[in-house]
Each structure stands twice: as C-alpha cells, then as structure tokens.
Design a protein around this motif. Structure first.
Motif, PDB file in Angstrom:
ATOM      1  N   HIS A 253       0.784  -1.232   0.000  1.00 27.27           N
ATOM      2  CA  HIS A 253       0.000   0.000   0.000  1.00 27.27           C
ATOM      3  C   HIS A 253       0.818   1.286   0.000  1.00 27.27           C
ATOM      4  CE1 HIS A 253      -3.552  -2.416   0.569  1.00 27.27           C
ATOM      5  NE2 HIS A 253      -3.073  -2.937   1.677  1.00 27.27           N
ATOM      6  N   VAL A 254       2.100   1.229   0.344  1.00 31.49           N
ATOM      7  CA  VAL A 254       2.891   2.455   0.477  1.00 31.49           C
ATOM      8  C   VAL A 254       4.022   2.521  -0.536  1.00 31.49           C
ATOM      9  CG1 VAL A 254       4.323   3.846   2.026  1.00 31.49           C
ATOM     10  CG2 VAL A 254       2.323   2.620   2.932  1.00 31.49           C
ATOM     11  N   ALA A 255       4.854   1.494  -0.577  1.00 30.49           N
ATOM     12  CA  ALA A 255       6.067   1.522  -1.410  1.00 30.49           C
ATOM     13  C   ALA A 255       5.715   1.597  -2.885  1.00 30.49           C
ATOM     14  CB  ALA A 255       6.912   0.278  -1.141  1.00 30.49           C
ATOM     15  N   GLU A 256       6.283   2.575  -3.576  1.00 32.32           N
ATOM     16  CA  GLU A 256       6.043   2.730  -5.008  1.00 32.32           C
ATOM     17  C   GLU A 256       7.171   2.128  -5.836  1.00 32.32           C
ATOM     18  OE1 GLU A 256       5.637   6.957  -5.108  1.00 32.32           O
ATOM     19  OE2 GLU A 256       3.453   6.863  -5.025  1.00 32.32           O
ATOM     20  N   GLY A 257       8.330   1.959  -5.230  1.00 28.66           N
ATOM     21  CA  GLY A 257       9.468   1.432  -5.972  1.00 28.66           C
ATOM     22  C   GLY A 257      10.132   2.506  -6.809  1.00 28.66           C
ATOM     23  N   SER A 258      11.308   2.199  -7.298  1.00 28.51           N
ATOM     24  CA  SER A 258      12.052   3.111  -8.163  1.00 28.51           C
ATOM     25  C   SER A 258      13.032   2.285  -8.983  1.00 28.51           C
ATOM     26  CB  SER A 258      12.803   4.157  -7.337  1.00 28.51           C
ATOM     27  OG  SER A 258      13.864   3.546  -6.611  1.00 28.51           O
ATOM     28  N   GLY A 259      13.591   2.895  -9.997  1.00 28.30           N
ATOM     29  CA  GLY A 259      14.536   2.181 -10.842  1.00 28.30           C
ATOM     30  C   GLY A 259      15.746   1.691 -10.076  1.00 28.30           C
ATOM     31  N   TRP A 260      16.280   2.530  -9.173  1.00 31.08           N
ATOM     32  CA  TRP A 260      17.472   2.132  -8.425  1.00 31.08           C
ATOM     33  C   TRP A 260      17.152   1.051  -7.401  1.00 31.08           C
ATOM     34  CZ3 TRP A 260      21.884   2.665 -10.424  1.00 31.08           C
ATOM     35  CH2 TRP A 260      22.208   3.785 -11.206  1.00 31.08           C
ATOM     36  N   GLN A 261      15.964   1.101  -6.805  1.00 29.22           N
ATOM     37  CA  GLN A 261      15.602   0.024  -5.882  1.00 29.22           C
ATOM     38  C   GLN A 261      15.422  -1.294  -6.637  1.00 29.22           C
ATOM     39  OE1 GLN A 261      12.395   0.796  -3.163  1.00 29.22           O
ATOM     40  NE2 GLN A 261      13.670   2.158  -1.918  1.00 29.22           N
ATOM     41  N   THR A 262      14.838  -1.232  -7.811  1.00 22.54           N
ATOM     42  CA  THR A 262      14.726  -2.438  -8.627  1.00 22.54           C
ATOM     43  C   THR A 262      16.095  -2.980  -8.985  1.00 22.54           C
ATOM     44  OG1 THR A 262      12.599  -1.729  -9.533  1.00 22.54           O
ATOM     45  CG2 THR A 262      13.816  -3.379 -10.788  1.00 22.54           C
ATOM     46  N   MET A 263      17.025  -2.105  -9.330  1.00 23.12           N
ATOM     47  CA  MET A 263      18.401  -2.534  -9.614  1.00 23.12           C
ATOM     48  C   MET A 263      19.008  -3.235  -8.408  1.00 23.12           C
ATOM     49  SD  MET A 263      19.632  -1.793 -12.715  1.00 23.12           S
ATOM     50  CE  MET A 263      21.387  -1.502 -12.497  1.00 23.12           C
ATOM     51  N   LEU A 264      18.794  -2.655  -7.221  1.00 17.63           N
ATOM     52  CA  LEU A 264      19.375  -3.240  -6.021  1.00 17.63           C
ATOM     53  C   LEU A 264      18.768  -4.603  -5.714  1.00 17.63           C
ATOM     54  CD1 LEU A 264      21.240  -3.019  -3.585  1.00 17.63           C
ATOM     55  CD2 LEU A 264      19.458  -1.712  -2.410  1.00 17.63           C
ATOM     56  N   ILE A 265      17.440  -4.714  -5.830  1.00 16.13           N
ATOM     57  CA  ILE A 265      16.784  -5.994  -5.546  1.00 16.13           C
ATOM     58  C   ILE A 265      17.181  -7.057  -6.565  1.00 16.13           C
ATOM     59  CG2 ILE A 265      14.554  -7.173  -5.415  1.00 16.13           C
ATOM     60  CD1 ILE A 265      13.361  -4.438  -4.529  1.00 16.13           C
ATOM     61  N   VAL A 266      17.033  -6.716  -7.845  1.00 20.19           N
ATOM     62  CA  VAL A 266      17.142  -7.712  -8.918  1.00 20.19           C
ATOM     63  C   VAL A 266      18.598  -8.009  -9.277  1.00 20.19           C
ATOM     64  CG1 VAL A 266      16.573  -8.161 -11.329  1.00 20.19           C
ATOM     65  CG2 VAL A 266      14.875  -7.120  -9.813  1.00 20.19           C
ATOM     66  N   PHE A 267      19.362  -6.963  -9.575  1.00 19.88           N
ATOM     67  CA  PHE A 267      20.733  -7.181 -10.038  1.00 19.88           C
ATOM     68  C   PHE A 267      21.750  -7.134  -8.895  1.00 19.88           C
ATOM     69  CE2 PHE A 267      18.480  -5.663 -13.800  1.00 19.88           C
ATOM     70  CZ  PHE A 267      18.852  -6.634 -14.720  1.00 19.88           C
ATOM     71  N   GLY A 268      21.368  -6.535  -7.757  1.00 20.97           N
ATOM     72  CA  GLY A 268      22.267  -6.490  -6.617  1.00 20.97           C
ATOM     73  C   GLY A 268      22.109  -7.688  -5.714  1.00 20.97           C
ATOM     74  N   LEU A 269      21.000  -7.762  -4.989  1.00 19.93           N
ATOM     75  CA  LEU A 269      20.791  -8.814  -4.002  1.00 19.93           C
ATOM     76  C   LEU A 269      20.549 -10.184  -4.634  1.00 19.93           C
ATOM     77  CD1 LEU A 269      18.468  -6.927  -1.467  1.00 19.93           C
ATOM     78  CD2 LEU A 269      20.946  -7.140  -1.446  1.00 19.93           C
ATOM     79  N   MET A 270      19.846 -10.228  -5.764  1.00 19.57           N
ATOM     80  CA  MET A 270      19.518 -11.518  -6.374  1.00 19.57           C
ATOM     81  C   MET A 270      20.467 -11.909  -7.494  1.00 19.57           C
ATOM     82  SD  MET A 270      15.330 -11.338  -6.398  1.00 19.57           S
ATOM     83  CE  MET A 270      15.132 -13.114  -6.477  1.00 19.57           C
ATOM     84  N   GLY A 271      21.365 -11.027  -7.883  1.00 25.30           N
ATOM     85  CA  GLY A 271      22.303 -11.335  -8.956  1.00 25.30           C
ATOM     86  C   GLY A 271      23.739 -11.251  -8.513  1.00 25.30           C
ATOM     87  N   LEU A 272      24.211 -10.045  -8.305  1.00 24.72           N
ATOM     88  CA  LEU A 272      25.611  -9.824  -7.962  1.00 24.72           C
ATOM     89  C   LEU A 272      25.995 -10.523  -6.666  1.00 24.72           C
ATOM     90  CD1 LEU A 272      27.528  -6.557  -8.422  1.00 24.72           C
ATOM     91  CD2 LEU A 272      27.494  -7.548  -6.142  1.00 24.72           C
ATOM     92  N   ALA A 273      25.142 -10.444  -5.637  1.00 26.07           N
ATOM     93  CA  ALA A 273      25.463 -11.093  -4.358  1.00 26.07           C
ATOM     94  C   ALA A 273      25.548 -12.604  -4.521  1.00 26.07           C
ATOM     95  CB  ALA A 273      24.416 -10.726  -3.307  1.00 26.07           C
TER      96      ALA A 273
END
Length: 476
Positions: A253-273
């Motif tokens: 209901h609150v979080a709208e997300g952003s391009g950089w947060q998507t980068m961190l989730i998808v390519f940072g935490l789920m990819g690079l890490a």
C-alpha cells in the motif's frame, strides 16, 4: 468480540509505550552505543596487528578467530535478520558507524548536503562496490581486509559526518553501503511510527523541536523504510506513535518502488550477491580460469599469472600460501558480473513479462528524492519488484550464514541440520514473495487468470536464482 478489540487496543498501547520508553532513555541508548563502538574498534584493530592464525587457532584461543566469528558468523547475518523483525532498530540504537558519524556531525563544520550526495543510485553502487571489493581482498578470512572494508567505511562515515549536517546522520541517509538493503528489508517490519495528520495540525503536547538524525520528513512519514526506530520522535506533537502493522502493508500500500531500488533488488541482491557467494565453490570458476591460463601460456603472456598485487588490491598472504593472481581477480569479476546478468536478468525478464500481462499500472510513476512524481514506463515493474524483497533478503542471509557454518564446522560443531533449514527458509521466502506478487497484481486486476499469469512469469524468472542456491548447497 469486545474482548478481542480491547486486547488489540491494549497491545497497541503497550507498543506505543515501548516507543516512549526509547524516547525517555536516550542517554542510556547513547551509552550502549559507545560500548558497542569500543567493542567494534577492538575487534577491528587488534586482530589487524596480530599475526595471522595458524590451522590450530580456535575461537577459544585466538582473538583473530573471535573477531572473524563475531563479524561474519554472528554480527552481519543476524543484523540482517533483525531488520524485518524490528525495523532499522539496529541503525538507530546500536550501529557504531551511526553513532560515530552523528558524533562527528555534532562537532563538525555543518555544511549543506551537496547535490551529488543526494543521487538515488548510491545505495546500489555502494552495495555493489563493497561486495565486489570484499571478495577481491577476501574480507571474510583476513583481518587486514576487514580493516580495509569496515574500517574504511567507518572513517568515511566520520568524515562525511564532520563535513555535512549538524547532529545528523548524513552518511547513513545517503552513502552507507547497507542503507539500501536495510531500507528494503525494513518494509517488512511489523512495527512503524504512525503519523496522525490531524493531531499534527492541532498539537496538544511536545511541540518543541526534535533532532531526527536520519533526516526524515516526520510530518509525511508513512513507512519504516528510512526510519531508524530510535524513538526520539515518539509522541511528538501527540501525533507520532510506535504502532503494530501488517508486515505486508508497506510493500502493498505504500512503497512505489524506483529504478534504483529495482536494480538493487534484482541485479544487486539476487544477482551480484549470488555471484559473490558462489564463485569460491564453483567448478565453473576453476574451469574458466584454467582455460584462460592455458590460452595465455600458449601465447607467452605471463604477467596476468603473477600474484604480486598488494593485499589491499587482491588477496596477498604468501605466509599462508593464499595469494590471488591478476587472472584470479579478473575471473572473479567476470563470474560475479556474469551471475548478476544471468540471474538478475532472468528475474527482471520475469517482472517485465508479469507487468505486460497486467493492465496498466494505476500509479504510472515513481518519486524522486524530493518527493516529485516522475513518469516511468517501468513503474509497474518497479512496483512488482518490491514483492521480491523477502526472497532477495533470504538469499543474502543464506550467503552470509555459509560463513557462520564454516566457522562452526571448524570448531567441531555438527552442521548436518543446515541444508534442511536453508531450503525451508528459501521456500518460505519464495512463497512470501509470490504471495506479494499475487497481491500486487490484484491492485491492477481482479481477474484471477491474469494474476496467475503474472505470478507464474515472476516465478519462472526466479528459477535461475533458486538453481544457484541448489548448486551451492547440494551439487557443488
């Protein structure tokens, strides 16, 4: 029914009192913070000036091993766990870097925060660079590397605090390497400071100014992502109250997300890490390195095989026969970036396909650092990416806890229970993420088949992520 309502109100009252307790005991909290600062500095500095431990060293007889276990076996894995349980209470109540940067800011120059520091990409960039550099210098194994990574971050935090703001945590707000990760995980916390807009407009008490060290706009605060849970603002103007909530409320209901947060989730935490955790156990890494080495030798190119880099560039400890060549460093980078592209790319494609099968996003934009709504064709993807936070967070915990288990095995502790627990945690996190995707898709359509297609697309995109952990825990 009346009794149930009464119990609920009583629980909320106790939670609010906990916030007031934190507000009223700030001196005790600061004393605890300084004790933690002392322990942190001791664990950081003393092992760096001691000789490297030999094979017989144990947590019971060697301070370097104690520090290694404290930082990588207990500290970081369970700080990560604490964020979705208690919000960013670690940041506000215990973090030594936060205490030091605020102290430096109290005595510093008090300059205005520069525009470059407000760039939204710092959480992703800082996390990525720190993760990669830590692998190149073997931060989990050697105290000098720990001093370079953690100590360097602490020194930078104090410099930023001394230069910018007054009694603020500018470093924590913008540049801390784990700020972005904690921001994401705190959205799952079952507690937050609720702001009553009507009470704010007509305050009945506590209208004197307060110091919000992480620079939050208190009047408009809606979630727990940026809040350090320090309690300083509890009951401010009679409008701010520590309150329970659904762990799913902020993401849905609150979080709208952003391009950089998507980068961190998808390519940072789920990819690079994932690449950072897996390369040392991967036979693919060895195969690639041997193939490249053979190619170089056949062409009489030998300098990449030299292991003469200093320890703060690449791992270099010849006294224990552990040194990286330039080729090692290059292949490590290739492996990590390859994992980021392969695993993160698959996850992103799943999100993109899910967004395509759903009707247009009802919130066609994301907000910048100033709160302005920006139009984005990927707004729907960014919102859906928020649902992957449980899976992404558990992936990082599993990677960090691998060091915990290695240290426990070295001490002779049985770890046969580890893999069932690992897969249970992974399964629960994946199920929670898919539930989020179902709810987020439900914001855009009521048709079950469209929601099902969207969730299926996201699930398919996560298959390489799941396969990577299966390789790490079972096949390798």
């Amino acid at each position: 029914m009346i009794g149930s309502v009464s119990r609920g109100q009583g629980f909320r009252a106790h939670v609010a009192q906990a916030g007031d307790f934190l507000r009223d005991h700030q001196q005790a909290i600061r004393a605890i913070q300084w004790v933690i600062v002392g322990v942190y500095l001791a664990l950081l500095i003393i092992p760096a000036i001691l000789p490297l431990p030999d094979r017989s060293a144990s947590v019971f007889n060697n301070l370097t091993v104690v520090a290694q276990f404290a930082f990588w076996g207990v500290w970081w894995p369970f700080v990560l766990v604490s964020i979705p349980l208690f919000g960013r209470a670690w940041c506000g109540l215990f973090c030594p870097e936060g205490a030091l940067t605020e102290w430096a800011s109290r005595h510093g120059r008090g300059r205005a925060i520069p525009r470059w520091m407000r760039w939204g990409g710092w959480p992703f960039v800082a996390f990525s660079l720190t993760t990669i550099y830590g692998q190149l210098v073997s931060v989990y194994q050697y105290p000098w590397a720990v001093a370079a990574v953690l100590g360097g971050s602490t020194i930078a935090a104090m410099i930023v605090g001394w230069l910018y703001g007054r009694n603020k945590r500018v470093w924590c707000k913008y540049l801390c390497p784990v700020n972005g990760v904690f921001n994401l995980l705190a959205k799952l916390a079952p507690w937050y400071y609720r702001v009553d807009a009507q009470a704010w407009r007509a305050p009945v008490r506590r209208i004197e100014s307060i110091n919000c060290a992480p620079l939050l706009p208190l009047r408009n605060m809606q979630g727990a992502a940026d809040c350090h849970m320090c309690g300083r603002c509890s009951d401010y103007r009679g409008a701010i109250t520590l309150s329970p909530r659904s762990p799913e409320a902020e993401i849905v209901h609150v979080a709208e997300g952003s391009g950089w947060q998507t980068m961190l989730i998808v390519f940072g935490l789920m990819g690079l890490a994932v690449g950072a955790f897996l390369w040392s156990a991967s036979p693919w890494f060895v195969t690639i390195k041997q193939s490249v080495a053979t190619w170089l030798v056949n062409r009489d190119i030998y300098w990449p095989l030299a292991d003469n880099a200093p320890w703060f560039v690449l791992t270099h400890y010849p006294q224990v026969n552990d040194s990286f060549s330039w080729l090692d460093g290059t292949v490590i980078l290739l492996f990590i970036f390859g994992a980021a592209c392969a695993v993160g790319g698959a996850v992103f494609c799943g999100l993109w396909l899910a967004d395509r099968v759903l009707p247009d996003c009802p919130h066609p934009g994301v907000r910048d650092a100033g709160g302005r709504l920006l139009r984005s064709r990927l707004a729907g993807v960014h919102k859906l990416a928020q649902g992957l936070i449980p899976a992404a967070g558990v992936g990082v915990f599993l990677g960090l806890s691998a060091t915990t288990l290695t240290l426990l095995q070295h001490e002779g502790v049985p770890t046969g229970w580890a893999n069932p627990v690992r897969f249970l945690l992974l399964a629960l996190a994946l199920a929670w993420s898919l539930r989020f995707e179902w709810r987020l898709a439900g914001l855009r359509t009521a048709r079950w088949w469209r929601k099902g297609l969207a969730v299926s697309a996201v699930a398919a995109g996560m298959l390489p992520f799941v396969w990577a952990w299966l390789l790490f825990f079972v096949l390798w």
